[in-house]
Structure formats: C-alpha cells, structure tokens
Design a protein around this motif. Structure first.
Motif, PDB file in Angstrom:
ATOM      1  N   LEU A  57     -16.534 -24.310 -37.785  1.00 25.81           N
ATOM      2  CA  LEU A  57     -17.229 -25.187 -38.723  1.00 25.81           C
ATOM      3  C   LEU A  57     -17.036 -24.589 -40.107  1.00 25.81           C
ATOM      4  CD1 LEU A  57     -20.585 -25.598 -36.750  1.00 25.81           C
ATOM      5  CD2 LEU A  57     -18.651 -27.179 -36.771  1.00 25.81           C
ATOM      6  N   VAL A  58     -16.476 -25.360 -41.015  1.00 25.78           N
ATOM      7  CA  VAL A  58     -16.166 -24.847 -42.344  1.00 25.78           C
ATOM      8  C   VAL A  58     -16.790 -25.754 -43.395  1.00 25.78           C
ATOM      9  CG1 VAL A  58     -14.365 -24.200 -43.964  1.00 25.78           C
ATOM     10  CG2 VAL A  58     -14.008 -23.859 -41.508  1.00 25.78           C
ATOM     11  N   GLU A  59     -17.766 -25.205 -44.122  1.00 28.68           N
ATOM     12  CA  GLU A  59     -18.430 -25.969 -45.181  1.00 28.68           C
ATOM     13  C   GLU A  59     -17.673 -25.827 -46.498  1.00 28.68           C
ATOM     14  OE1 GLU A  59     -21.871 -23.998 -42.774  1.00 28.68           O
ATOM     15  OE2 GLU A  59     -19.892 -23.453 -43.554  1.00 28.68           O
ATOM     16  N   SER A  60     -17.827 -26.831 -47.337  1.00 25.75           N
ATOM     17  CA  SER A  60     -17.276 -26.787 -48.690  1.00 25.75           C
ATOM     18  C   SER A  60     -18.082 -27.721 -49.573  1.00 25.75           C
ATOM     19  CB  SER A  60     -15.805 -27.182 -48.697  1.00 25.75           C
ATOM     20  OG  SER A  60     -15.638 -28.502 -48.224  1.00 25.75           O
ATOM     21  N   GLY A  61     -17.893 -27.575 -50.885  1.00 26.87           N
ATOM     22  CA  GLY A  61     -18.520 -28.501 -51.822  1.00 26.87           C
ATOM     23  C   GLY A  61     -19.723 -27.959 -52.571  1.00 26.87           C
ATOM     24  N   GLY A  62     -20.138 -26.746 -52.260  1.00 23.10           N
ATOM     25  CA  GLY A  62     -21.276 -26.187 -52.980  1.00 23.10           C
ATOM     26  C   GLY A  62     -20.930 -25.853 -54.415  1.00 23.10           C
ATOM     27  N   GLY A  63     -21.963 -25.498 -55.178  1.00 22.70           N
ATOM     28  CA  GLY A  63     -21.729 -25.125 -56.566  1.00 22.70           C
ATOM     29  C   GLY A  63     -23.017 -25.117 -57.360  1.00 22.70           C
ATOM     30  N   LEU A  64     -22.850 -25.093 -58.670  1.00 26.34           N
ATOM     31  CA  LEU A  64     -23.977 -25.071 -59.608  1.00 26.34           C
ATOM     32  C   LEU A  64     -24.128 -26.459 -60.222  1.00 26.34           C
ATOM     33  CD1 LEU A  64     -26.083 -23.542 -61.335  1.00 26.34           C
ATOM     34  CD2 LEU A  64     -24.206 -22.996 -62.914  1.00 26.34           C
ATOM     35  N   VAL A  65     -25.342 -26.968 -60.198  1.00 28.26           N
ATOM     36  CA  VAL A  65     -25.605 -28.294 -60.749  1.00 28.26           C
ATOM     37  C   VAL A  65     -26.957 -28.285 -61.437  1.00 28.26           C
ATOM     38  CG1 VAL A  65     -26.644 -29.131 -58.596  1.00 28.26           C
ATOM     39  CG2 VAL A  65     -25.606 -30.762 -60.178  1.00 28.26           C
ATOM     40  N   GLN A  66     -27.114 -29.121 -62.445  1.00 26.72           N
ATOM     41  CA  GLN A  66     -28.390 -29.223 -63.137  1.00 26.72           C
ATOM     42  C   GLN A  66     -29.366 -30.078 -62.312  1.00 26.72           C
ATOM     43  OE1 GLN A  66     -27.575 -30.706 -67.104  1.00 26.72           O
ATOM     44  NE2 GLN A  66     -27.489 -28.628 -67.919  1.00 26.72           N
ATOM     45  N   ALA A  67     -30.638 -29.830 -62.526  1.00 22.47           N
ATOM     46  CA  ALA A  67     -31.669 -30.629 -61.871  1.00 22.47           C
ATOM     47  C   ALA A  67     -31.439 -32.112 -62.174  1.00 22.47           C
ATOM     48  CB  ALA A  67     -33.045 -30.200 -62.339  1.00 22.47           C
ATOM     49  N   GLY A  68     -31.604 -32.924 -61.139  1.00 24.09           N
ATOM     50  CA  GLY A  68     -31.351 -34.350 -61.270  1.00 24.09           C
ATOM     51  C   GLY A  68     -29.928 -34.761 -60.926  1.00 24.09           C
ATOM     52  N   GLY A  69     -29.060 -33.775 -60.762  1.00 22.83           N
ATOM     53  CA  GLY A  69     -27.665 -34.055 -60.452  1.00 22.83           C
ATOM     54  C   GLY A  69     -27.418 -34.250 -58.971  1.00 22.83           C
ATOM     55  N   SER A  70     -26.127 -34.385 -58.634  1.00 17.02           N
ATOM     56  CA  SER A  70     -25.717 -34.660 -57.258  1.00 17.02           C
ATOM     57  C   SER A  70     -24.586 -33.733 -56.839  1.00 17.02           C
ATOM     58  CB  SER A  70     -25.231 -36.108 -57.131  1.00 17.02           C
ATOM     59  OG  SER A  70     -26.252 -37.026 -57.432  1.00 17.02           O
ATOM     60  N   LEU A  71     -24.519 -33.501 -55.545  1.00 15.16           N
ATOM     61  CA  LEU A  71     -23.410 -32.783 -54.926  1.00 15.16           C
ATOM     62  C   LEU A  71     -23.151 -33.400 -53.564  1.00 15.16           C
ATOM     63  CD1 LEU A  71     -24.033 -28.933 -55.460  1.00 15.16           C
ATOM     64  CD2 LEU A  71     -22.137 -30.271 -56.375  1.00 15.16           C
ATOM     65  N   ARG A  72     -21.899 -33.291 -53.102  1.00 17.37           N
ATOM     66  CA  ARG A  72     -21.588 -33.679 -51.744  1.00 17.37           C
ATOM     67  C   ARG A  72     -20.962 -32.505 -51.020  1.00 17.37           C
ATOM     68  NH1 ARG A  72     -17.714 -38.277 -48.956  1.00 17.37           N
ATOM     69  NH2 ARG A  72     -16.046 -36.839 -49.591  1.00 17.37           N
ATOM     70  N   LEU A  73     -21.589 -32.115 -49.924  1.00 18.45           N
ATOM     71  CA  LEU A  73     -21.063 -31.049 -49.078  1.00 18.45           C
ATOM     72  C   LEU A  73     -20.296 -31.646 -47.919  1.00 18.45           C
ATOM     73  CD1 LEU A  73     -24.168 -28.674 -48.836  1.00 18.45           C
ATOM     74  CD2 LEU A  73     -22.462 -28.858 -50.654  1.00 18.45           C
ATOM     75  N   SER A  74     -19.298 -30.899 -47.454  1.00 19.78           N
ATOM     76  CA  SER A  74     -18.519 -31.297 -46.294  1.00 19.78           C
ATOM     77  C   SER A  74     -18.570 -30.196 -45.248  1.00 19.78           C
ATOM     78  CB  SER A  74     -17.058 -31.554 -46.676  1.00 19.78           C
ATOM     79  OG  SER A  74     -16.945 -32.583 -47.617  1.00 19.78           O
ATOM     80  N   CYS A  75     -18.487 -30.599 -43.984  1.00 21.49           N
ATOM     81  CA  CYS A  75     -18.383 -29.653 -42.877  1.00 21.49           C
ATOM     82  C   CYS A  75     -17.226 -30.112 -42.009  1.00 21.49           C
ATOM     83  CB  CYS A  75     -19.668 -29.601 -42.078  1.00 21.49           C
ATOM     84  SG  CYS A  75     -19.539 -28.636 -40.548  1.00 21.49           S
TER      85      CYS A  75
END
Length: 121
Positions: A4-22
C-alpha cells in the motif's frame, strides 16, 4: 506481496483542499474494504473513514461532510478528498487493508508507510 503506497500529502492553508491516493498491489483490490487512518503527534491513531467493496462509505465524526473516500478498481487505487481543511487535520495519513493474500484464506492486515498532511492556520 501486498503493498500500500500513499501519496499526495503536503502543506496547505486552512480552508484548502488536498487529495491523497493509496495505490494497492498484491491482492484482488476490488474484493476488499479499504480504510484511511491518521495519527497526529502524541495522539492515538484515528479512523478517518472506510470504503466497502461495493463503494459504500462511512466516516469519523470529525471529518464528516468535509472528506470523501472513493476508489478506482481499475487502477487499484483508493482516494481521500479532503476539503475545508483545518489545522487539527494535521497528521500522518495511513492507508489500511484487511485482506486474504494467500490461498489458505487467512486475513492479514496491512498498512502503508503514511503521508504527512500539514494544515497551517
């Protein structure tokens, strides 16, 4: 070998969005439920949510209405769409699977290595 390999993390400001993948391999992805957990420093591991093999989902109370889990059985990948992020969402996010990788039918659990999500205020 199950991976299982995750990706997509990072630094984001409050109110923002991110999409992680596994990205999953080593088992028949479409047959099994998959889950997302998170762990912040000094805190216990927390269930974010999970998705069943039929696509139905459920979420922890702290993320309901903001996070969405989906899966693509052709790509053997699970996703976590995170919207309206808050500083308290800062954690390492981990992918989880409980699967039967061997012919003897034993259930074994697997974790990804995790991906860091940091939400700044």
């Amino acid at each position: 070998q199950v991976q299982l390999v995750e990706s997509g993390g990072g630094l984001v400001q409050a109110g923002g969005s991110l999409r992680l993948s596994c990205a999953a391999s080593g088992f028949t992805f479409s047959m099994y439920s998959m889950g997302w957990f998170r762990q912040a420093p000094g805190k216990e591991r927390e269930l974010v949510g999970y998705i069943e093999s039929d696509g139905s989902t459920d979420y922890g109370d702290s993320v309901k209405g903001r996070f969405t889990i989906s899966r693509d059985n052709y790509k053997n990948t699970m996703y976590l769409q995170m919207n309206s992020l808050k500083p308290e969402d800062t954690a390492v996010y981990l992918c989880y699977a409980l699967v039967q990788p061997y012919r003897d039918g034993r259930y074994l659990d697997y974790w990804g290595q995790g991906t860091q999500v940091t939400v700044s205020s």
